[in-house]
Design an enzyme around this catalytic site. Sequence first.
Site, PDB file in Angstrom:
ATOM      1  N   SER A  55      90.178  63.413 -46.130  1.00 19.54           N
ATOM      2  CA  SER A  55      88.880  64.042 -46.682  1.00 19.54           C
ATOM      3  C   SER A  55      89.087  65.351 -47.028  1.00 19.54           C
ATOM      4  O   SER A  55      88.728  66.055 -48.401  1.00 19.54           O
ATOM      5  CB  SER A  55      87.755  63.976 -45.791  1.00 19.54           C
ATOM      6  OG  SER A  55      87.465  62.554 -45.276  1.00 19.54           O
TER       7      SER A  55
ATOM      8  N   ARG B 136      84.163  72.775 -44.420  1.00 16.97           N
ATOM      9  CA  ARG B 136      83.539  71.843 -43.276  1.00 16.97           C
ATOM     10  C   ARG B 136      82.186  71.425 -43.793  1.00 16.97           C
ATOM     11  O   ARG B 136      81.580  70.511 -43.496  1.00 16.97           O
ATOM     12  CB  ARG B 136      83.808  72.316 -41.836  1.00 16.97           C
ATOM     13  CG  ARG B 136      83.340  71.446 -40.873  1.00 16.97           C
ATOM     14  CD  ARG B 136      83.947  71.469 -39.509  1.00 16.97           C
ATOM     15  NE  ARG B 136      85.339  71.417 -39.517  1.00 16.97           N
ATOM     16  CZ  ARG B 136      85.948  70.192 -39.137  1.00 16.97           C
ATOM     17  NH1 ARG B 136      85.157  69.205 -39.088  1.00 16.97           N
ATOM     18  NH2 ARG B 136      87.287  70.132 -39.426  1.00 16.97           N
TER      19      ARG B 136
ATOM     20  N   HIS C  59      82.537  68.988 -46.452  1.00 13.73           N
ATOM     21  CA  HIS C  59      82.797  67.501 -45.750  1.00 13.73           C
ATOM     22  C   HIS C  59      81.630  67.027 -45.018  1.00 13.73           C
ATOM     23  O   HIS C  59      81.576  65.810 -45.152  1.00 13.73           O
ATOM     24  CB  HIS C  59      83.942  67.892 -44.357  1.00 13.73           C
ATOM     25  CG  HIS C  59      84.356  66.676 -43.839  1.00 13.73           C
ATOM     26  ND1 HIS C  59      83.990  66.773 -42.666  1.00 13.73           N
ATOM     27  CD2 HIS C  59      85.186  65.976 -44.155  1.00 13.73           C
ATOM     28  CE1 HIS C  59      84.381  65.546 -42.287  1.00 13.73           C
ATOM     29  NE2 HIS C  59      85.082  64.874 -42.942  1.00 13.73           N
TER      30      HIS C  59
END
Length: 232
Positions: free
Chosen positions: A30, A55, A58
């Site tokens: 990812s 992040r 994500h």
Amino acid sequence: MREEQQMEKKSGTKHIHLDQVLPGQIEAKSFEMIGRELQEMGIELEPEKEPVVKRAIHASADFDYARNLVFSPGAVRAGLEALRKGCHIVTDTRMAWSGINKGRLSALGGEAFTFMSDEDVARAAEQAGSTRAAASMEKAAALYGAGGKLENTPCIFAVGNAPTALIRLYELVQEGKLRPALVIAMPVGFVNVVQSKELILTLEETPFIVAKGRKGGSNIAAAVCNALIYQA
């Protein structure tokens, strides 16, 4: 291949390719995809901010965070220093608290708390005619602020839902009752969301990471916390 094509014709379905990725490789894959797409968009992140931004993306699949996360000078460094000193993290929701990697945080000597469901917070909110979120910030200030029993414990505040929590946090800082090690300002929604974030952006002596605009959420607040925890 011919049999597969014949089956597609009979069923009227389209063949969909699925990536074969082992469970332990999903996160790495990812982040690889996120990095590639950012590059294709012509976005180059500063090394210090890159883990936090990636992040957040994500956690949301929203590349707007590459542009709308605002960092005060030295914010990441301040967060890392606090975590390495065993800081506590206070959130405005159970969801944000749940999303923080408390095992990794504990390994650094820290803990995470949310006071939203505490009975004394509910009573204080009712008596003051305020929200529990605002009252929870006042409880935190009584603990971590001047004269509190945890005054010498650094504290990061991660707000992902309630603008009233962020507004009260701003007021407590302005009143000199609280000195957060870092404010992670990520409320999501409409009423006073943008305004509450703009207040935090005016703080000159308080490190902050702010998601400008309406976007954010408890999951994003937790993701930012985790990005710092994993680096520390």
